[in-house]
Design a protein around this motif. Structure first.
Motif, PDB file in Angstrom:
ATOM      1  N   GLN A  47       0.855  -1.174   0.000  1.00 35.05           N
ATOM      2  CA  GLN A  47       0.000   0.000   0.000  1.00 35.05           C
ATOM      3  C   GLN A  47       0.895   1.229   0.000  1.00 35.05           C
ATOM      4  N   SER A  48       0.643   2.157  -0.942  1.00 34.64           N
ATOM      5  CA  SER A  48       1.490   3.350  -0.945  1.00 34.64           C
ATOM      6  C   SER A  48       1.209   4.164   0.310  1.00 34.64           C
ATOM      7  N   GLY A  49       2.264   4.666   0.913  1.00 31.97           N
ATOM      8  CA  GLY A  49       2.114   5.477   2.123  1.00 31.97           C
ATOM      9  C   GLY A  49       2.108   4.669   3.406  1.00 31.97           C
ATOM     10  N   ASP A  50       2.120   3.312   3.320  1.00 38.14           N
ATOM     11  CA  ASP A  50       2.159   2.496   4.541  1.00 38.14           C
ATOM     12  C   ASP A  50       3.337   1.520   4.431  1.00 38.14           C
ATOM     13  N   ASP A  51       4.342   1.693   5.290  1.00 36.95           N
ATOM     14  CA  ASP A  51       5.506   0.811   5.185  1.00 36.95           C
ATOM     15  C   ASP A  51       5.421  -0.390   6.129  1.00 36.95           C
ATOM     16  N   ALA A  52       4.236  -0.637   6.715  1.00 36.80           N
ATOM     17  CA  ALA A  52       4.060  -1.805   7.580  1.00 36.80           C
ATOM     18  C   ALA A  52       2.938  -2.682   7.039  1.00 36.80           C
ATOM     19  N   LEU A  53       3.009  -3.978   7.356  1.00 37.41           N
ATOM     20  CA  LEU A  53       1.916  -4.898   7.026  1.00 37.41           C
ATOM     21  C   LEU A  53       1.609  -5.691   8.285  1.00 37.41           C
ATOM     22  N   HIS A  54       0.360  -5.763   8.655  1.00 35.48           N
ATOM     23  CA  HIS A  54      -0.025  -6.523   9.846  1.00 35.48           C
ATOM     24  C   HIS A  54      -0.802  -7.756   9.431  1.00 35.48           C
TER      25      HIS A  54
END
Ligand code: CTP
Ligand code: CA
Length: 221
Positions: free
Chosen positions: A116-123
């Motif tokens: 996702q652009s703008g989100d550097d984390a994945l949960h």
């Protein structure tokens, strides 16, 4: 001494073994896995076949097996659970050598997960898998049940707790991590059984450790 009995202590017995690490799907191209090679479980299956047993091997990795070993290929913990429980009732000896993933993704994405652009984390949400060994320990009638304990620290204390918690007849305590235990050809294990002193084995080839496990189980059955 009856030499046939000595060489084929598991003649006429049904043996059920699991091997390898399970894979827990995240999306169509990714999964959560672990470093287990399947070598120990496959060695146990072959040792039981050499001892005269009819063997069912439920494995995530297909390694060479003797003709008396009927191999069933699975990937996830859920599939391994179903294959083990389906064969449990008819088994005389069950050895749970697989490294079952403790958790799986709560939902499996139908499409490849995109950044996702703008989100550097994945949960990722994870949920606990069924404990196959503990379930068999609660159900067992005549079966001799062997589990493993993979530990990075406090080997005997942690493995002793598993022996009691899972209702096993034997736990093979195996030091793992940083070049030990997983995907190696030798192991340095300690064998735990209810009401017996821990039996620390010297470092040995997995095939030799597997033969020792099978011999000790056969003597107790
Ligand atoms: N096991 C199982 N089903 C699971 C997890 C583990 O049948 N969902 C079995 C393994 O095959 C092994 C034994 O339980 O024979 C111990 O596995 P281990 O990972 O050492 O213990 P856990 O109970 O999962 O505890 P932890 O990983 O938190 O130390
Ligand atoms: Ca675990």
């Amino acid at each position: 001494v009856d030499t046939y009995q000595a060489k084929q202590p598991l003649a006429g017995k049904q043996v059920l073994v699991s091997a390898g690490g399970t894979q827990e799907r995240i999306d169509p191209v990714r999964y959560i896995g672990n470093d287990s090679s399947g070598k120990m479980g496959t060695a146990v299956a072959n040792a039981a076949a050499a001892a005269g047993a009819d063997v069912t091997l439920v494995a995530t990795k297909m390694l060479p097996v003797l003709p008396a070993v009927d191999a069933v290929y699975v990937t996830s913990a859920a599939e391994m659970h179903d294959a083990m429980l389906a064969n449990f009732e008819g088994a005389d000896l069950v050895v749970m050598a697989a490294a079952v993933a403790d958790f799986r993704p709560t939902t499996v994405s139908g499409n490849k997960i995109k950044k996702q652009s703008g989100d550097d984390a994945l949960h990722l949400d994870l949920v606990q898998n069924p404990d196959i060994l503990a379930e068999m320990g609660a159900q067992k009638s005549h079966q001799y049940l062997v589990g493993f304990a993979a530990e990075t620290n406090d080997l005997v204390a942690n493995a002793q707790a598993k022996l009691e918690r899972k209702g096993a007849d034997m736990i093979v305590a195996n030091p793992v991590g940083y070049g030990q235990g997983f995907n190696t050809d030798t192991d340095t294990v300690t064998i735990l059984r209810p009401d017996q002193a821990p039996l620390a084995l010297d470092e040995a080839a997995k095939t030799e450790v597997a033969s020792t496990i099978v011999r000790l189980a056969a003597m107790a059955m």
